[in-house]
Motif scaffolding. Structure first.
Motif, PDB file in Angstrom:
ATOM      1  N   SER A 380       0.861  -1.129  -0.137  1.00 18.37           N
ATOM      2  CA  SER A 380       0.147  -0.120  -0.137  1.00 18.37           C
ATOM      3  C   SER A 380       0.978   1.230   0.136  1.00 18.37           C
ATOM      4  O   SER A 380       2.040   1.201   0.724  1.00 18.37           O
ATOM      5  N   HIS A 381       0.545   2.249  -0.793  1.00 22.24           N
ATOM      6  CA  HIS A 381       1.199   3.478  -0.887  1.00 22.24           C
ATOM      7  C   HIS A 381       0.159   4.754  -0.432  1.00 22.24           C
ATOM      8  O   HIS A 381       0.356   5.840  -0.563  1.00 22.24           O
ATOM      9  N   GLU A 382      -0.825   4.231   0.528  1.00 28.71           N
ATOM     10  CA  GLU A 382      -1.656   5.081   1.165  1.00 28.71           C
ATOM     11  C   GLU A 382      -1.671   5.227   2.670  1.00 28.71           C
ATOM     12  O   GLU A 382      -1.097   4.415   3.289  1.00 28.71           O
ATOM     13  N   ILE A 383      -2.195   6.215   3.199  1.00 29.87           N
ATOM     14  CA  ILE A 383      -2.516   6.074   4.647  1.00 29.87           C
ATOM     15  C   ILE A 383      -3.978   5.929   4.699  1.00 29.87           C
ATOM     16  O   ILE A 383      -4.911   6.727   4.305  1.00 29.87           O
ATOM     17  N   ARG A 384      -4.124   4.738   5.675  1.00 27.87           N
ATOM     18  CA  ARG A 384      -5.524   4.295   5.576  1.00 27.87           C
ATOM     19  C   ARG A 384      -5.977   3.996   7.149  1.00 27.87           C
ATOM     20  O   ARG A 384      -6.036   2.907   7.583  1.00 27.87           O
ATOM     21  N   PRO A 385      -6.331   5.299   7.853  1.00 26.09           N
ATOM     22  CA  PRO A 385      -6.808   4.942   9.276  1.00 26.09           C
ATOM     23  C   PRO A 385      -8.233   4.410   9.200  1.00 26.09           C
ATOM     24  O   PRO A 385      -9.067   4.617   8.150  1.00 26.09           O
ATOM     25  N   GLY A 386      -8.762   3.717  10.279  1.00 28.24           N
ATOM     26  CA  GLY A 386     -10.119   3.103  10.222  1.00 28.24           C
ATOM     27  C   GLY A 386     -10.857   3.962  10.875  1.00 28.24           C
ATOM     28  O   GLY A 386     -10.829   4.907  11.449  1.00 28.24           O
ATOM     29  N   ASP A 387     -12.291   3.516  10.500  1.00 24.17           N
ATOM     30  CA  ASP A 387     -13.609   4.365  11.075  1.00 24.17           C
ATOM     31  C   ASP A 387     -13.766   3.826  12.399  1.00 24.17           C
ATOM     32  O   ASP A 387     -13.287   2.548  12.937  1.00 24.17           O
ATOM     33  N   VAL A 388     -14.188   4.753  13.301  1.00 21.16           N
ATOM     34  CA  VAL A 388     -14.916   4.310  14.478  1.00 21.16           C
ATOM     35  C   VAL A 388     -16.217   4.667  14.638  1.00 21.16           C
ATOM     36  O   VAL A 388     -16.704   5.750  14.474  1.00 21.16           O
ATOM     37  N   PRO A 389     -17.170   3.754  15.343  1.00 19.70           N
ATOM     38  CA  PRO A 389     -18.577   3.824  14.994  1.00 19.70           C
ATOM     39  C   PRO A 389     -19.128   5.142  16.130  1.00 19.70           C
ATOM     40  O   PRO A 389     -18.470   5.272  17.110  1.00 19.70           O
ATOM     41  N   GLY A 390     -19.774   6.071  15.451  1.00 19.91           N
ATOM     42  CA  GLY A 390     -20.211   7.240  16.081  1.00 19.91           C
ATOM     43  C   GLY A 390     -19.448   8.331  16.470  1.00 19.91           C
ATOM     44  O   GLY A 390     -19.296   9.265  16.924  1.00 19.91           O
ATOM     45  N   ARG A 391     -18.117   8.151  15.685  1.00 18.07           N
ATOM     46  CA  ARG A 391     -17.074   9.200  15.649  1.00 18.07           C
ATOM     47  C   ARG A 391     -16.814   9.623  14.088  1.00 18.07           C
ATOM     48  O   ARG A 391     -16.605   8.894  13.364  1.00 18.07           O
ATOM     49  N   THR A 392     -16.413  11.143  14.255  1.00 17.00           N
ATOM     50  CA  THR A 392     -15.821  11.553  12.969  1.00 17.00           C
ATOM     51  C   THR A 392     -14.615  11.508  12.986  1.00 17.00           C
ATOM     52  O   THR A 392     -13.671  11.762  13.841  1.00 17.00           O
ATOM     53  N   THR A 393     -13.883  10.883  11.771  1.00 15.75           N
ATOM     54  CA  THR A 393     -12.492  10.473  11.897  1.00 15.75           C
ATOM     55  C   THR A 393     -11.723  11.692  11.654  1.00 15.75           C
ATOM     56  O   THR A 393     -11.894  12.715  10.895  1.00 15.75           O
ATOM     57  N   PRO A 394     -10.668  12.067  12.817  1.00 13.16           N
ATOM     58  CA  PRO A 394      -9.942  13.237  12.530  1.00 13.16           C
ATOM     59  C   PRO A 394      -9.155  13.085  11.308  1.00 13.16           C
ATOM     60  O   PRO A 394      -8.866  12.354  10.558  1.00 13.16           O
ATOM     61  N   PRO A 395      -8.475  14.564  11.006  1.00 14.41           N
ATOM     62  CA  PRO A 395      -8.002  14.550   9.742  1.00 14.41           C
ATOM     63  C   PRO A 395      -6.645  13.785   9.618  1.00 14.41           C
ATOM     64  O   PRO A 395      -5.844  13.756  10.744  1.00 14.41           O
ATOM     65  N   VAL A 396      -6.114  13.344   8.310  1.00 14.77           N
ATOM     66  CA  VAL A 396      -4.799  12.657   8.153  1.00 14.77           C
ATOM     67  C   VAL A 396      -3.897  13.817   8.361  1.00 14.77           C
ATOM     68  O   VAL A 396      -3.993  14.877   7.680  1.00 14.77           O
TER      69      VAL A 396
END
Length: 650
Positions: A380-396
């Motif tokens: 992978s050549h990407e940054i792939r953070p995961g999702d958390v239910p009920g939360r907005t994912t903070p910015p990369v």
């Protein structure tokens, strides 16, 4: 056998015995710790004495105004490991608006604006008070002796000073006076002293000796440290000095910032891998990223976990990228349950708390399974953070593949070196290496090393176990001699841990007064059936947990001995935003020791990894101690790379 057979011989023996074991990144610190054990001290006394010696003999890798974290287990309660948190917070005046007003888009990598409140000394003294048996005077006698009477300077210290000598002469005169009193860097092996630090240590001992008990003496020493060090720092940093952005800035730390800090003991975060429990710090450190990686990897058979095969390297590296992406998006300074911990009088101020870090979700088997599904056959050549239910994912975080500057030559004490050497875990002093194939060279690559003072500070490590079952893994760091100008009268400089914060209020790792930076310091403890059996760690910044992961996989899944695992070929990914200024990354980057083998390296390249060869023995500086609760047998092992780390015991 799922793993490749371990080597038939090792660079050093796996030490075994029943009395006590110590291992560290410098032989003098190891010898000091073992000396304390021989004189009846316990593992915590020994680690404290060794750590203060590390301040003196590895000043390019740590210092008294730096930070430290440790994971410990006591013989009287072995099933309840604890984290010793010596990571200081941002000063009260360290705000995003203040730094933006200075024209900054990143916290600098050197200079007083990058300094968190010093935490290491208070933490070591807290450990001595609550878990040790020796007096302050006995513990500090080793460091005081080396600071006053001298010790042979390491070649790497000489090289570091040589690399930044122009900076010292032109911009940091107090550092020139401290490190080049004769006008030139010291020669390797030359005896050097630090009388100002020796005087400070003597004052701590005098305060302790006047107290009514051993414990009261430690408290008196902690108070004296704050009384002396805080005002000296505040007065000195008021004068602007050169920072890594090429401009002059004044610092913001005050005596009140220093006076308000107290180190703390905290509950650790744990995860299971195979039949072991791995113990790490909370999400104010990067330790949970190792736990996330192990949780992902626990779903694979052993034949995909061997760090010496192409399939194993690929699988492990891809799992690491996913965990590090979560680290850089979700981690910040809260307790694992979202409550405050760790700074000031033991609490993060309400306005300084990051949002709740969802470690229960990030460490769950269900989440690990979803992350595991993302690992394919190519890099992978990407940054792939995961999702958390009920939360907005903070910015990369901002993704920079290179760093450019118009700053004048001689102004950047912490400029990046690029290439393989940027992640070797040693200060990079010989000059910038060639850029890897396909990557644009750093704009300063054609300049001599003295022009930019090309060097990166690193970290130390010490592990100790005693015959009673006390055990500690500790990682001191920060306050490198090249971090910022030497503070007059103290004999050392400030650290630069705030460079791990972001000038973005949306980030859980944003620069906020009273909040700890998300540190890279990450010691490890391993339990079996609730009993501590292994303590380990490594310098290396972002690579600390990556190198420890290889060690743990080889020991826990591959059946290697600790020394075999330390000696085995190492590697790490650089496919994430670095925690250190200027916070660059290499998409798909993989730095490997050449001993991994041409066939394995070719197979990794074919999978899309951007491979950089670092040399045969270049990556990792691990040490470890072990204990078998059923027999009382103790062990130790240390890193041969650099011919500096050693283990001792009997």
């Amino acid at each position: 056998m799922p793993f490749a057979p371990p080597p038939a011989s090792t660079t050093r023996p796996d030490l075994t015995g029943t009395f006590g074991m110590a291992a560290s990144t410098h032989w003098i610190a190891t010898a000091t710790a073992q000396s304390v054990l021989e004189r009846g001290g316990n593992a915590f006394d020994a680690a404290c004495a060794g750590a203060f010696v590390l301040h003196v003999v590895e000043p390019h890798l740590n210092g008294p105004a730096g930070d430290m974290t440790a994971v410990i287990a006591s013989a009287d309660d072995p099933g309840r490991p604890r984290v010793l948190a010596g990571q200081g917070p941002a000063p009260a005046a360290a705000t995003i608006d203040r730094y933006r007003a200075e024209g900054l888009d990143l916290v600098p990598g050197s200079g007083a604006l990058a300094a968190a409140v010093p935490g290491a000394v208070d933490a070591w003294l807290l450990l001595l008070r609550d878990r040790g048996t020796w007096t302050v005077g006995d513990v500090l006698s080793y460091a005081t002796g080396y600071a006053r009477s001298g010790h042979p300077v390491l070649e790497r210290v000489s090289l570091t000073i040589a690399a930044v000598q122009r900076l010292f002469r032109e911009h940091w005169p107090t550092s020139a006076a401290r490190w080049m009193p004769g006008g030139a860097p010291p020669a390797p092996g030359e005896l050097i002293t630090d009388p100002d630090y020796a005087d400070l240590l003597d004052s701590l001992v005098a305060a302790a000796d006047a107290a009514s008990s051993r414990e009261a003496g430690v408290e008196a020493a902690r108070a004296r440290w704050r009384e002396v060090v805080g005002p000296a720092i505040e007065e000195f940093v008021r004068t602007p000095h050169r920072h890594s952005d090429g401009a002059d800035h004044a610092g913001v730390m005050t005596a009140d910032d220093v006076a308000g800090f107290r180190a703390t003991f905290e509950e650790p975060v744990t995860a299971r891998f195979r039949d072991r429990t791995i113990v790490k710090t909370g999400a104010w450190g990067q330790g949970p990223a190792l736990l996330q990686t192990l949780t992902i990897l626990d779903g694979y058979d052993d034949d995909l976990l061997d760090p010496s095969t192409a399939a194993g390297v690929h699988t492990v590296a891809e799992a690491q990228k996913l965990a590090l992406a979560d680290r850089d998006v979700w981690y910040g300074d809260t307790g694992t349950d979202g409550t405050a911990s760790g700074t000031g009088a033991g609490h993060v101020p309400a306005g300084a708390r990051a949002d709740h870090v969802p470690l229960d979700h990030l460490l769950s088997p269900e989440y690990a399974a979803r992350r595991r599904d993302l690992i394919g056959d190519t890099a992978s050549h990407e940054i792939r953070p995961g999702d958390v239910p009920g939360r907005t994912t903070p910015p990369v975080p901002p993704l920079r593949t290179e760093y450019t500057t118009t700053a004048p030559a001689g102004s950047l004490p912490g400029a990046p070196s690029g290439g393989a050497a940027a992640g070797v875990g040693e200060p990079t002093v010989p000059g910038p290496p060639a850029a890897p194939a396909g990557r644009q060279a750093h704009p300063a690559d054609d300049l001599p090393p003295d022009a930019l003072g090309v060097t990166r500070g690193d970290t130390c490590h010490i592990d100790v176990v005693d015959r009673w079952g006390n055990i500690i893994s500790a990682t001191p760091s920060g306050g490198w001699l090249q971090s910022s100008p030497t503070v007059p009268g103290l004999g050392f400089c400030l650290g630069t841990r705030l460079q791990m914060t972001w000038l973005d209020p949306a980030s859980p790792s944003a620069l906020v007064p009273g909040r700890r930076p998300r540190t890279t310091l990450t010691p490890t403890l391993v339990l079996r059936d609730g009993e501590p059996v292994l303590a380990c760690g490594s310098p290396g910044g972002d690579q600390q947990d990556q190198w420890q992961l290889l060690f743990l996989l080889r020991v826990l899944a591959g059946g290697y001995t600790p020394q075999q695992a330390i000696d085995a070929p190492a590697w790490h990914t650089t496919s994430f935003p670095g925690s250190f200024w200027p916070r660059t990354w290499t998409p798909g980057g993989l730095v490997v020791e050449d001993r991994l083998g041409d066939d394995v390296i070719a197979a990794l390249t074919a999978r899309g990894h951007q491979v950089v060869r670092a040399g045969d023995w270049a990556l990792g500086r691990l040490s470890a101690v072990t204990r078998d609760p059923s027999t009382g047998l103790l062990g130790a092992a240390a890193n041969p790379r650099g011919a500096q780390g050693y283990a001792a015991g009997r």
